[in-house]
Design a protein around this motif. Structure first.
Motif, PDB file in Angstrom:
ATOM      1  N   VAL A  41       0.825  -1.206   0.000  1.00  0.00           N
ATOM      2  CA  VAL A  41       0.000   0.000   0.000  1.00  0.00           C
ATOM      3  C   VAL A  41       0.864   1.264   0.000  1.00  0.00           C
ATOM      4  O   VAL A  41       0.593   2.203  -0.746  1.00  0.00           O
ATOM      5  CB  VAL A  41      -0.959  -0.004   1.214  1.00  0.00           C
ATOM      6  CG1 VAL A  41      -1.664   1.326   1.353  1.00  0.00           C
ATOM      7  CG2 VAL A  41      -1.959  -1.132   1.077  1.00  0.00           C
ATOM      8  N   VAL A  42       1.898   1.295   0.803  1.00  0.00           N
ATOM      9  CA  VAL A  42       2.713   2.505   0.951  1.00  0.00           C
ATOM     10  C   VAL A  42       3.371   2.930  -0.364  1.00  0.00           C
ATOM     11  O   VAL A  42       3.235   4.094  -0.760  1.00  0.00           O
ATOM     12  CB  VAL A  42       3.748   2.341   2.084  1.00  0.00           C
ATOM     13  CG1 VAL A  42       4.730   3.483   2.103  1.00  0.00           C
ATOM     14  CG2 VAL A  42       3.040   2.218   3.420  1.00  0.00           C
ATOM     15  N   PRO A  43       4.076   2.035  -1.095  1.00  0.00           N
ATOM     16  CA  PRO A  43       4.659   2.499  -2.367  1.00  0.00           C
ATOM     17  C   PRO A  43       3.601   2.962  -3.367  1.00  0.00           C
ATOM     18  O   PRO A  43       3.838   3.880  -4.143  1.00  0.00           O
ATOM     19  CB  PRO A  43       5.399   1.271  -2.902  1.00  0.00           C
ATOM     20  CG  PRO A  43       5.649   0.425  -1.724  1.00  0.00           C
ATOM     21  CD  PRO A  43       4.506   0.673  -0.792  1.00  0.00           C
ATOM     22  N   ARG A  44       2.439   2.326  -3.335  1.00  0.00           N
ATOM     23  CA  ARG A  44       1.373   2.704  -4.270  1.00  0.00           C
ATOM     24  C   ARG A  44       0.880   4.119  -3.982  1.00  0.00           C
ATOM     25  O   ARG A  44       0.554   4.873  -4.898  1.00  0.00           O
ATOM     26  CB  ARG A  44       0.216   1.696  -4.159  1.00  0.00           C
ATOM     27  CG  ARG A  44      -0.967   2.015  -5.033  1.00  0.00           C
ATOM     28  CD  ARG A  44      -0.601   1.833  -6.495  1.00  0.00           C
ATOM     29  NE  ARG A  44      -1.757   2.022  -7.345  1.00  0.00           N
ATOM     30  CZ  ARG A  44      -2.062   3.158  -7.943  1.00  0.00           C
ATOM     31  NH1 ARG A  44      -1.304   4.198  -7.793  1.00  0.00           N
ATOM     32  NH2 ARG A  44      -3.127   3.235  -8.709  1.00  0.00           N
ATOM     33  N   GLU A  45       0.823   4.485  -2.724  1.00  0.00           N
ATOM     34  CA  GLU A  45       0.367   5.828  -2.352  1.00  0.00           C
ATOM     35  C   GLU A  45       1.442   6.885  -2.602  1.00  0.00           C
ATOM     36  O   GLU A  45       1.137   8.010  -2.934  1.00  0.00           O
ATOM     37  CB  GLU A  45      -0.053   5.851  -0.880  1.00  0.00           C
ATOM     38  CG  GLU A  45      -1.274   5.010  -0.573  1.00  0.00           C
ATOM     39  CD  GLU A  45      -2.515   5.528  -1.258  1.00  0.00           C
ATOM     40  OE1 GLU A  45      -2.677   6.747  -1.379  1.00  0.00           O
ATOM     41  OE2 GLU A  45      -3.324   4.690  -1.707  1.00  0.00           O
ATOM     42  N   VAL A  46       2.707   6.514  -2.420  1.00  0.00           N
ATOM     43  CA  VAL A  46       3.797   7.483  -2.499  1.00  0.00           C
ATOM     44  C   VAL A  46       4.306   7.652  -3.929  1.00  0.00           C
ATOM     45  O   VAL A  46       4.633   8.768  -4.348  1.00  0.00           O
ATOM     46  CB  VAL A  46       4.949   7.058  -1.558  1.00  0.00           C
ATOM     47  CG1 VAL A  46       6.149   7.958  -1.720  1.00  0.00           C
ATOM     48  CG2 VAL A  46       4.478   7.057  -0.120  1.00  0.00           C
ATOM     49  N   TRP A  92       6.659  -2.863 -10.141  1.00  0.00           N
ATOM     50  CA  TRP A  92       7.862  -3.651  -9.896  1.00  0.00           C
ATOM     51  C   TRP A  92       8.449  -3.361  -8.518  1.00  0.00           C
ATOM     52  O   TRP A  92       9.067  -4.225  -7.914  1.00  0.00           O
ATOM     53  CB  TRP A  92       8.896  -3.433 -10.996  1.00  0.00           C
ATOM     54  CG  TRP A  92       9.502  -2.057 -11.025  1.00  0.00           C
ATOM     55  CD1 TRP A  92       9.042  -0.981 -11.709  1.00  0.00           C
ATOM     56  CD2 TRP A  92      10.683  -1.631 -10.346  1.00  0.00           C
ATOM     57  NE1 TRP A  92       9.854   0.108 -11.487  1.00  0.00           N
ATOM     58  CE2 TRP A  92      10.880  -0.274 -10.656  1.00  0.00           C
ATOM     59  CE3 TRP A  92      11.589  -2.262  -9.500  1.00  0.00           C
ATOM     60  CZ2 TRP A  92      11.941   0.453 -10.144  1.00  0.00           C
ATOM     61  CZ3 TRP A  92      12.655  -1.541  -9.002  1.00  0.00           C
ATOM     62  CH2 TRP A  92      12.827  -0.191  -9.322  1.00  0.00           C
ATOM     63  N   ARG A  93       8.240  -2.136  -8.003  1.00  0.00           N
ATOM     64  CA  ARG A  93       8.744  -1.816  -6.665  1.00  0.00           C
ATOM     65  C   ARG A  93       7.984  -2.599  -5.594  1.00  0.00           C
ATOM     66  O   ARG A  93       8.578  -3.092  -4.640  1.00  0.00           O
ATOM     67  CB  ARG A  93       8.640  -0.323  -6.413  1.00  0.00           C
ATOM     68  CG  ARG A  93       9.626   0.474  -7.227  1.00  0.00           C
ATOM     69  CD  ARG A  93       9.522   1.959  -6.907  1.00  0.00           C
ATOM     70  NE  ARG A  93      10.488   2.717  -7.662  1.00  0.00           N
ATOM     71  CZ  ARG A  93      10.187   3.505  -8.673  1.00  0.00           C
ATOM     72  NH1 ARG A  93       8.944   3.648  -9.053  1.00  0.00           N
ATOM     73  NH2 ARG A  93      11.126   4.160  -9.320  1.00  0.00           N
ATOM     74  N   ILE A  94       6.681  -2.703  -5.759  1.00  0.00           N
ATOM     75  CA  ILE A  94       5.881  -3.482  -4.810  1.00  0.00           C
ATOM     76  C   ILE A  94       6.307  -4.951  -4.863  1.00  0.00           C
ATOM     77  O   ILE A  94       6.471  -5.601  -3.837  1.00  0.00           O
ATOM     78  CB  ILE A  94       4.374  -3.320  -5.097  1.00  0.00           C
ATOM     79  CG1 ILE A  94       3.937  -1.891  -4.762  1.00  0.00           C
ATOM     80  CG2 ILE A  94       3.556  -4.334  -4.311  1.00  0.00           C
ATOM     81  CD1 ILE A  94       2.547  -1.549  -5.210  1.00  0.00           C
ATOM     82  N   GLY A  95       6.505  -5.475  -6.054  1.00  0.00           N
ATOM     83  CA  GLY A  95       6.975  -6.854  -6.199  1.00  0.00           C
ATOM     84  C   GLY A  95       8.321  -7.068  -5.543  1.00  0.00           C
ATOM     85  O   GLY A  95       8.547  -8.090  -4.882  1.00  0.00           O
TER      86      GLY A  95
END
Length: 61
Positions: free
Chosen positions: A18-23, A31-34
């Motif tokens: 959730v955090v990378p998606r919001e930021v 790819w960062r979430i993965g």
């Protein structure tokens, strides 16, 4: 004791998505979430394996 840390780690995994998606921007977040989730799972794997390996190599803790 490592089971307690693993349970805490499992609770953190959804927030790591959730955090990378919001930021970050939407097109770069996939790819960062993965990568974050893969790192978390690798950490949980090493959490169980590494103490056993240390014990095998050095004897008692």
């Amino acid at each position: 004791m490592s089971r307690i840390f693993d349970l805490a780690q499992i609770g953190i995994v959804p927030s790591c998505a959730v955090v990378p998606r919001e930021v970050l921007l939407a097109h770069g977040a996939g790819w960062r979430i993965g990568l974050v989730v893969m790192s978390t799972v690798a950490d949980m794997t090493l959490d169980g394996w590494l103490p056993g390996r240390i014990h095998d190599v050095s004897g008692p803790y």
